[in-house]
Design a protein around this motif. Structure first.
Motif, PDB file in Angstrom:
ATOM      1  N   GLU B 349       0.803  -1.226   0.000  1.00  0.00           N
ATOM      2  CA  GLU B 349       0.000   0.000   0.000  1.00  0.00           C
ATOM      3  C   GLU B 349       0.836   1.276   0.000  1.00  0.00           C
ATOM      4  N   LEU B 351       3.482   2.172   1.507  1.00  0.00           N
ATOM      5  CA  LEU B 351       4.016   2.694   2.763  1.00  0.00           C
ATOM      6  C   LEU B 351       5.463   3.134   2.550  1.00  0.00           C
ATOM      7  N   PRO B 352       5.835   4.244   3.167  1.00  0.00           N
ATOM      8  CA  PRO B 352       7.219   4.707   3.026  1.00  0.00           C
ATOM      9  C   PRO B 352       8.201   3.651   3.529  1.00  0.00           C
ATOM     10  N   THR B 382      12.571   8.780   7.009  1.00  0.00           N
ATOM     11  CA  THR B 382      11.258   9.330   6.657  1.00  0.00           C
ATOM     12  C   THR B 382      11.179  10.811   7.008  1.00  0.00           C
ATOM     13  N   PRO B 386       9.915  11.510   0.355  1.00  0.00           N
ATOM     14  CA  PRO B 386      10.346  10.153  -0.008  1.00  0.00           C
ATOM     15  C   PRO B 386      10.913  10.019  -1.430  1.00  0.00           C
TER      16      PRO B 386
END
Lengths: 162, 501
Positions: B349, B351-352, B382, B386
């Motif tokens: 999904e 996500l970083p 983070t 990104p």
């Protein structure tokens, strides 16, 4: 020689049939593959076709696919962690919303809470069906990366079966 | 006007390095800034001088106007380049630079204020008869009133933060029943991101494309355009693939849109580099979206097709010189294409992700650039944006550019950090992308066909073979070292010379 390694977190088995400094034949899932090394360290097939390859330690980029290889069986099955339903924050952020209560039963994929990180909202969903056993944070609290956000206990197997 | 001999770069990462690269060619000294923990990043290590802004929130570091201006004065800089993001569209910073006797490399604060606010910019566009997307841009913010406006415009509508950008505080509302909860969400995000929850409502266009025109103006009344970029491939309103020419424009439409762009910059008395963003619908109608009064992330696409150095032009304009070319001397040649590499996991999904860039690969191909703020071995956290790198290519035509970019994604990697690299390759190989059917809903529309299929047995066998044949724990393959990274930029300089002489 039979080997059991871990590729991208999954256990795999294969057999090295023949190997010297520059070439290898291996058997993987009932098929036999032959490869050799070029001078620059890239791989080529037995038809002399170049396979674009990069390697840094255990991380590989081979013809555009990423692989992480560990030369042993997985220490513990990843499924063990999931079965406990431990949910860790993927990054630092703030708890924006909590959709569940202690003791509540949740379905697989049900939204549990919303974490705001990097100014975007991320919905954390249940990785398993289970019961909420722990809610260590309240709305508005800041959490660090890899902090357990919620504890889920898997529903007993027989309940899942119905 | 004075000749600029030393510039403070008020930014970090790839854009700091990008500006430093041109300044080095022009013999201009560069002062870089960094925050605690960034000492080993190339934007800090490669500058003539680099200073730490300390630690703490951005307001203490990259957004600390006073610290940055004091540093520029102390180090004897004549000008400040803001890059993009951070202070690049902050008019109070522009004014503070001027008050301190420094040149801000960008437009005047008045134009920045006018175009920075979505409502005032749209009012201005109405005045000069530039088409706008039907919508409500007024001050009234009561939920019921906004809902009535949405009904009047007709669903689907888009709710947007007035102060916004980058997709924060934005919601698409398909039907009336979803309006109230979407409004709440948009407001909450807007308040968190911008400290202001004012929103506007617009008609949501079907099958739209994002087409933007690169503009350049000097203080001698020259208002030029450098053609379009199509940036329709976006995910959550973040551009991820950009190209020029746009597969959607014919010569006539290009002529119309670029003429609209220079009509706007003439009316504004604009100065420097800017981008006019438009939405283009399937009938060839286009609507003004917003203006970015700065250098854009995707500016290399334009550099690829024109062979020009946009940063060098920014500096010329800042020195008060006229632009060196007339409109008819600016040519678009071949095809430029860029992808943005993000530290995120498309299979989780988006996500970083964090970790170490173990290695960037290298390539023997011609006419490409890797613009990145990192080197092999750097940590990605983070803490900042990104986006870790941009990969940009030039090809004789769109297909050649596309093939080259796919090949480079395989060769460059990077290895060791999870990125959207494979996802980008999937987009570039998608039949709809090949057909040029690039609408802003591309990644949503093709969600399923863009999903990753698990690696084949053969691919796994190759990985096993390479692991066994190459020495353990060693970096192998065509690996880029830091000097090669700037080499990629030199390569473009070579192309530039070749194109001009």
């Amino acid at each position: 020689m039979r080997k059991e390694w871990t590729v991208n977190g999954e256990p795999i088995q294969f057999e090295v049939l023949k190997q010297n400094a520059k070439s290898i034949s291996l058997k993987f899932k009932e098929k036999i593959y032959h490869y050799s090394l070029r001078e620059d360290g890239s791989l080529e097939t037995d038809q002399n076709e170049l396979i674009i390859s990069l390697r840094a330690g255990d991380d590989f980029l081979i013809d555009g696919e990423d692989f992480n290889l560990v030369r042993s069986k997985p220490a513990r099955l990843a499924a063990g962690k999931n079965a406990q339903g431990s949910l860790k924050s993927p990054m630092p952020g703030k708890i924006l919303k909590i959709f569940v209560e202690l003791g509540q039963e949740v379905d697989l994929g049900e939204p549990l809470l919303v974490l705001e990180a990097m100014k975007m909202e991320h919905t954390i969903k249940a990785p398993i069906a289970g019961t909420v056993k722990g809610l260590p944070f309240a709305v508005g609290e800041q959490v660090k990366s890899q902090t357990e956000l919620i504890q889920l206990q898997a529903l007993p197997a027989k309940e899942l079966a119905t | 006007m004075e000749k600029i001999t030393k510039i403070l770069m008020a930014n970090r990462g790839e854009i700091s390095r990008r500006v430093q690269s041109t300044c080095r060619e022009l013999g201009i000294k560069m002062v870089a800034i960094y925050s605690e923990g960034e000492e080993s990043l190339p934007h800090a290590t490669e500058a003539d001088q680099a200073f730490s802004l300390g630690s703490g929130p951005l307001s203490e570091t990259y957004l600390n106007q006073k610290k940055i201006i004091d540093l520029a004065l102390k180090t004897g800089c004549q000008a400040i380049h803001p890059g993009y993001g951070f202070l690049s569209e902050n008019s109070s910073f522009t004014k503070a630079c001027k008050a301190a006797g420094l040149i801000f490399i960008g437009p005047t604060p008045e134009v920045m204020e006018l175009m920075g606010d979505k409502q005032s910019s749209k009012k201005k566009m109405e005045e000069i008869q530039v088409p706008l997307i039907p919508g409500y841009h007024g001050d009234r913010q009561e939920p019921e009133f906004l809902k009535d406006q949405a009904k009047k415009i007709g669903f689907p509508v888009l709710i947007k933060a007035s102060a916004g950008g980058g997709g924060k505080g934005m919601r698409i509302v398909l039907k009336e029943a979803d309006f109230s909860s979407a409004l709440d969400g948009a407001r909450r995000e807007a308040m968190n991101a911008f400290g202001d929850d004012k929103v506007l409502i617009e008609k949501y266009l079907l099958n739209p494309r994002h087409i933007e025109i690169q503009v350049f103006s000097d203080s001698h009344g020259n208002h030029l355009h450098l053609f379009e970029r199509e940036c329709s491939i976006q995910r959550r309103y973040q551009k991820i693939v950009e190209e020029s020419p746009s597969p959607a424009l014919n010569a006539e439409l290009r002529q119309k849109m670029t003429a609209t762009a220079t009509k706007i910059t003439s009316a504004l008395g604009y100065l420097g580099a800017g981008t006019l963003e438009f939405m283009l619908d399937e009938f060839g109608n286009y609507y003004f979206l917003e203006m970015n009064t700065r250098l854009q992330v995707e500016h290399p696409v334009t550099e690829m097709i024109t062979g020009l150095d946009l940063v060098a032009w920014q500096i010329l304009v800042a020195e008060g010189k006229p632009l060196p070319l007339k409109q008819e001397q600016i040519m678009s040649r071949g095809h430029g294409m860029e992808v943005r590499l993000y530290a995120e996991d498309p299979d989780q999904e988006f996500l970083p992700s964090t970790g170490t860039i173990k290695a960037f690969g290298d390539s023997e191909l011609r006419d490409w650039r890797l613009d990145t703020g990192y080197r092999s071995g750097n940590e990605v956290s983070t803490q900042f944006d990104p986006m870790i790198a941009k990969l940009i290519v030039w090809g004789e035509d769109r297909e050649r550019a596309r093939h080259k970019l796919i090949q480079l994604l395989k060769q460059i990697g990077p290895v060791g950090l999870v990125t959207n690299r494979h996802y980008l390759a999937r987009i570039l190989q998608h039949p709809a992308f090949i057909d040029g059917a690039t609408t802003t809903d591309f990644v949503v529309k093709h969600k399923d066909s863009l999903k990753r299929s698990p690696p084949t047995d053969e691919a796994q066998a190759r990985a096993l073979a390479l692991a066994l044949l190459s020495p353990e724990q060693k970096t192998i393959g065509a690996i880029m070292n830091s000097s090669n990274v700037s080499g990629a930029w030199d390569q473009l300089s070579g192309f530039r010379m070749g194109g001009r002489l």
